[in-house]
Structures are given as C-alpha cells and as structure tokens.
Write a protein that holds these residues in place. Sequence first.
Motif, short mmCIF file in Angstrom:
data_model
loop_
_atom_site.label_atom_id
_atom_site.label_comp_id
_atom_site.label_asym_id
_atom_site.label_seq_id
_atom_site.Cartn_x
_atom_site.Cartn_y
_atom_site.Cartn_z
N ARG A 34 0.81 -1.22 0.00
CA ARG A 34 0.00 0.00 0.00
C ARG A 34 0.84 1.27 0.00
N TYR A 79 -2.96 1.74 -6.85
CA TYR A 79 -3.46 0.50 -7.41
C TYR A 79 -3.90 -0.49 -6.32
N GLN A 81 -6.67 -0.94 -3.52
CA GLN A 81 -7.95 -0.35 -3.13
C GLN A 81 -8.12 -0.34 -1.61
N ASP A 82 -9.21 0.27 -1.16
CA ASP A 82 -9.48 0.34 0.28
C ASP A 82 -9.59 -1.04 0.90
N ASP A 83 -10.11 -2.02 0.13
CA ASP A 83 -10.23 -3.38 0.66
C ASP A 83 -8.96 -4.20 0.44
N TRP A 86 -6.00 -5.59 -5.53
CA TRP A 86 -5.18 -4.92 -6.55
C TRP A 86 -6.10 -4.49 -7.69
N ALA A 87 -6.06 -3.21 -8.03
CA ALA A 87 -7.03 -2.65 -8.96
C ALA A 87 -6.49 -2.56 -10.39
N SER A 88 -6.03 -3.67 -10.94
CA SER A 88 -5.68 -3.75 -12.36
C SER A 88 -5.57 -5.22 -12.71
N ARG A 236 -6.71 8.11 -11.06
CA ARG A 236 -6.89 7.38 -9.80
C ARG A 236 -6.74 8.32 -8.61
N ILE A 240 -9.77 9.29 -5.67
CA ILE A 240 -9.69 9.17 -4.22
C ILE A 240 -9.89 10.51 -3.53
#
Length: 276
Positions: A34, A79, A81-83, A86-88, A236, A240
């Motif tokens: 992160r 990349y 996310q809050d949870d 991995w956002a890709s 991105r 946020i």
Amino acid sequence: MTAQMLIYETVVPVSNGRHGKCSIEASKTYAFARHVNSVPLMAVEFPQAAPEYAIVFAANGDEIVPVVILGARKDENLYVQDDAAWASNYIPAFVRRYPFVFSTSDDGKTFTLCVDEAFPGLNYQGKGQALFTDDGKHTPYVDNVLKFLQEYRAQFVRTQAFCRKLKALDLLEPMQAQFSMNTGEKMSLGGFLAVDRKKLKALSGETLAELARTDELELIYLHLQSMRNFTEVKNRLVLIQGGKTESEAAPATPAAEAAPAVETPAPVKASGGKKR
C-alpha cells in the motif's frame, strides 16, 4: 529498513529448524504494497504491463532498473484499493512473489530462499500450504516457489543487460511527470528516467537493426507508449480525492527539482546476502 525492502519487513532464510511446522495461507490482500509508489519490472513483463501502467527507469546505485509507477505521491499506491485488492488486471512479478525472495551471497553465486515473517498468512496452525514435509524436505509448494524465483532471477539478469545497453547508448534522460488536478493543484513526480525520442531517432541504422533483432526496440516502444498511462495515475488520484477524471495526459518533461521521487530498490542484506 527503508521502503525498499520496498514491501518486505522481516526477511529470514527459510529453514526446517525455524519453519518446519510453518504454513503459508494464500491471500488476495495487497496491503503490504500500500505504501510504495513504484515497484521494479522485468523486461519480459513489458507487454503485459504497458497497457495498464507507466513504465519508466530509475537509478539503483550504478545500475538502471525499469519500474512501474503506482502513485504520484510518496508512500501512496493508487493500485491498492481500500479493501486491499489490486485494482488492475496485471500484477507485477515483484509483487506476486511476496512473501518470498532470494537473498544473494556477496559473490553472487549462492541464492537462499527467504520469507517475510511479517506476512500475515505465515502461520503455525496448518492453514494453507506447508513449507516442509514431516521428514524435513521441501513440499511441492516450496519447489514451485523456488522455480518462480529462479525464473525471476534469470529475467532480472536479462533486464540488467537491456538497461545497460540503454545506458551505453545514452538514450535515457531525467524526466518529470506533471499533474494538473481539478482543484487547480499542480503536482509533479520526478526521480525517474525515460528514453529520449530524439536520441533514439538519431541512432544509426545498424544500431536500430540490432535493437530490433534482439526485440529490445519493441521494449523501448512499449516503454514510450506506456508513458500515456500517467493519465491513469492522475485519474486514480482524482477519484480518491472525490473529483471527476479527465482525459488529458500528464506529459513527461525534463526533470526539475523539488518533485516527489519514485521509490526504487536498494540492495538489502538478509543473513549475509543481498535481496534480489
């Protein structure tokens, strides 16, 4: 330990004496990454990474390494996310090999499998994949980890050769990405290198032919094309902050002072060796 060990905190050699009853429970959380705004990339990954990330180069001592840009600010990975997902679509091998890593002897001839004991999935309750059999041998799971890291090491060596060629041809120049936010705030990210198009075009036909023959010219153009993805980094960041994304690109320009820097790997010691 600095942010490089990048994503590693407590690296120790894997041994039956210490980890004989240890298991690794797989997790899809990437919280460990992160707080990094870039990670190293192997040359073989350029085709998969270029559609989604900005690929640039960074100095690591006397060496040059390719990296993917993950954030515009220090200690921020856009990349993850809050949870902690991995956002890709493509996840760099540097991230996928966690929590394992090789440590290298000073002479570069011996490689020791290490694990980050800070990894939450490491446990002694038998959850997930065991590291050792009852008779003290590596399990098939560890054998597969070793194969992955051996291939990673081989690609690392090939990537070093590619970067040394770029350096020898004097193609790399310090660059900086500029971000204009919807709020009017101006941001910049520096500390990285990019191939200079004018220098590339000035190469002799013989040199260009050799780069094409070795597929290194393709890697260069994948890098140059990927620079458009600085727009994705900006979008991105805007999201946020609760704003709306824009389509305008964040151009790479000659480097200037006082810009947040790309975080790059530095050699680290683990039981007498350097992490790779």
